[in-house]
Write a protein that holds these residues in place. Structure first.
Motif, PDB file in Angstrom:
ATOM      1  N   VAL A  98       0.859  -1.184   0.000  1.00 16.79           N
ATOM      2  CA  VAL A  98       0.000   0.000   0.000  1.00 16.79           C
ATOM      3  C   VAL A  98       0.895   1.235   0.000  1.00 16.79           C
ATOM      4  N   LEU A  99       0.653   2.118  -0.947  1.00 17.18           N
ATOM      5  CA  LEU A  99       1.453   3.320  -1.125  1.00 17.18           C
ATOM      6  C   LEU A  99       0.648   4.550  -0.748  1.00 17.18           C
ATOM      7  N   GLN A 100       1.320   5.579  -0.277  1.00 18.40           N
ATOM      8  CA  GLN A 100       0.664   6.875  -0.112  1.00 18.40           C
ATOM      9  C   GLN A 100       0.923   7.674  -1.380  1.00 18.40           C
ATOM     10  N   ALA A 101      -0.140   8.049  -2.081  1.00 19.66           N
ATOM     11  CA  ALA A 101       0.009   8.736  -3.365  1.00 19.66           C
ATOM     12  C   ALA A 101      -1.233   9.544  -3.667  1.00 19.66           C
ATOM     13  N   ARG A 102      -1.045  10.640  -4.357  1.00 18.05           N
ATOM     14  CA  ARG A 102      -2.130  11.487  -4.843  1.00 18.05           C
ATOM     15  C   ARG A 102      -2.291  11.227  -6.333  1.00 18.05           C
ATOM     16  N   LEU A 103      -3.466  10.749  -6.706  1.00 12.85           N
ATOM     17  CA  LEU A 103      -3.727  10.435  -8.111  1.00 12.85           C
ATOM     18  C   LEU A 103      -4.535  11.542  -8.768  1.00 12.85           C
ATOM     19  N   PRO A 104      -4.347  11.756 -10.070  1.00  9.19           N
ATOM     20  CA  PRO A 104      -3.550  10.955 -11.008  1.00  9.19           C
ATOM     21  C   PRO A 104      -2.077  11.341 -11.085  1.00  9.19           C
ATOM     22  N   GLN A 105      -1.641  12.308 -10.285  1.00 11.35           N
ATOM     23  CA  GLN A 105      -0.272  12.795 -10.408  1.00 11.35           C
ATOM     24  C   GLN A 105       0.763  11.711 -10.112  1.00 11.35           C
ATOM     25  N   GLN A 106       0.559  10.962  -9.031  1.00 14.58           N
ATOM     26  CA  GLN A 106       1.515   9.937  -8.617  1.00 14.58           C
ATOM     27  C   GLN A 106       0.910   8.568  -8.912  1.00 14.58           C
ATOM     28  N   TRP A 107       1.493   7.858  -9.863  1.00  9.71           N
ATOM     29  CA  TRP A 107       0.929   6.580 -10.308  1.00  9.71           C
ATOM     30  C   TRP A 107       1.970   5.484 -10.111  1.00  9.71           C
ATOM     31  N   PRO A 108       1.598   4.337  -9.588  1.00 11.43           N
ATOM     32  CA  PRO A 108       2.591   3.274  -9.349  1.00 11.43           C
ATOM     33  C   PRO A 108       3.164   2.720 -10.656  1.00 11.43           C
ATOM     34  N   ALA A 109       4.378   2.250 -10.577  1.00 17.03           N
ATOM     35  CA  ALA A 109       5.053   1.694 -11.755  1.00 17.03           C
ATOM     36  C   ALA A 109       4.486   0.322 -12.093  1.00 17.03           C
ATOM     37  N   GLY A 110       4.715  -0.088 -13.316  1.00 16.80           N
ATOM     38  CA  GLY A 110       4.305  -1.418 -13.747  1.00 16.80           C
ATOM     39  C   GLY A 110       2.936  -1.428 -14.397  1.00 16.80           C
ATOM     40  N   ARG A 111       2.523  -2.619 -14.808  1.00 10.52           N
ATOM     41  CA  ARG A 111       1.245  -2.785 -15.491  1.00 10.52           C
ATOM     42  C   ARG A 111       0.343  -3.706 -14.687  1.00 10.52           C
ATOM     43  N   PHE A 112      -0.937  -3.549 -14.912  1.00  9.67           N
ATOM     44  CA  PHE A 112      -1.940  -4.261 -14.129  1.00  9.67           C
ATOM     45  C   PHE A 112      -2.955  -4.909 -15.073  1.00  9.67           C
ATOM     46  N   ASP A 113      -3.395  -6.117 -14.714  1.00  7.26           N
ATOM     47  CA  ASP A 113      -4.470  -6.727 -15.503  1.00  7.26           C
ATOM     48  C   ASP A 113      -5.838  -6.478 -14.884  1.00  7.26           C
ATOM     49  N   LEU A 114      -5.868  -5.772 -13.748  1.00  8.76           N
ATOM     50  CA  LEU A 114      -7.136  -5.290 -13.192  1.00  8.76           C
ATOM     51  C   LEU A 114      -6.879  -4.014 -12.401  1.00  8.76           C
ATOM     52  N   ILE A 115      -7.677  -2.991 -12.679  1.00 11.38           N
ATOM     53  CA  ILE A 115      -7.705  -1.774 -11.868  1.00 11.38           C
ATOM     54  C   ILE A 115      -9.108  -1.644 -11.298  1.00 11.38           C
ATOM     55  N   VAL A 116      -9.208  -1.473  -9.982  1.00  9.38           N
ATOM     56  CA  VAL A 116     -10.501  -1.355  -9.303  1.00  9.38           C
ATOM     57  C   VAL A 116     -10.676   0.097  -8.871  1.00  9.38           C
ATOM     58  N   PHE A 117     -11.626   0.757  -9.502  1.00  2.32           N
ATOM     59  CA  PHE A 117     -11.887   2.195  -9.335  1.00  2.32           C
ATOM     60  C   PHE A 117     -13.166   2.333  -8.529  1.00  2.32           C
TER      61      PHE A 117
END
Length: 204
Positions: A98-117
């Motif tokens: 779990v990362l502390q981040a403000r989106l969409p400015q800070q986005w984790p690296a890598g690719r995902f086969d599912l994003i849950v919004f």
């Protein structure tokens, strides 16, 4: 509710919520929330995923369920207290972070086969929502999926409604859509690939 769509809800809003409660939306107590979580998990077309990303993971109640369905889980939240709670909730999952981040400015690296919004889009300005979708599309795998679920009642101070968020997602994603809608919430899954779960298991 404000008509303005040009300003996302600030970090202070979420910091105050978690300062007052470790479960500000009663994810643990309300049958509504537990039922919605079960429907969200049931709506996922695949039994298992390689890498799931859940932005706005709050205290990690949905995260803990998602972590059982993937090889690697990444969650993030803008609120430090929420991140701490989510990390505690996911302590039994060594392949979860779990990362502390403000989106969409800070986005984790890598690719995902599912994003849950989930329950996040209406806190974003229209501009930030479009930027969020840009980042999501860039980080989805070629067979990736995006699940969105949002409360339909307008929320005071939020720049967008659930219906507006899902309309923009439908316009922008260009993916196949499966929907489950109630008067309380919208639940949609967008996927690059066609075909039902039954078809993929050779039942049709």
């Amino acid at each position: 509710m404000t008509d303005a769509t040009n300003t996302s809800v600030t970090d202070d809003y979420f910091d105050q919520l978690f300062h007052n409660s470790d479960d500000p939306w009663a994810f643990k107590q309300r049958w509504y929330e537990r039922r919605k979580r079960a429907l969200t998990l049931a709506a996922l077309p695949r039994e298992r995923y390689a890498r799931i990303f859940e932005p706005g993971c709050a205290n990690g109640e949905l995260s803990a369920e998602l972590a059982t369905r993937c090889d690697r889980f990444v969650g993030c939240d803008t609120c430090a207290l929420a991140v701490e709670l989510a990390r505690e909730r996911l302590a039994d999952f060594p392949r979860a972070e779990v990362l502390q981040a403000r989106l969409p400015q800070q986005w984790p690296a890598g690719r995902f086969d599912l994003i849950v919004f989930s329950e996040l889009g209406y806190y974003l300005s229209l501009e930030d929502l479009h930027r969020w979708i840009d980042r999501a599309l860039a980080s989805l795998t070629d067979d990736g999926q995006l699940l969105a679920c949002h409360w339909r009642t307008p929320i005071e101070g939020c720049p967008l409604t659930a219906d507006q968020v899902h309309e923009v997602l439908q316009q922008r994603l260009g993916m196949h859509r499966q929907s489950y809608h109630e008067s309380d919430f919208l639940l949609d899954v967008w996927a690059w690939e066609q075909g039902s779960v039954a078809q993929k298991e050779g039942l049709r």
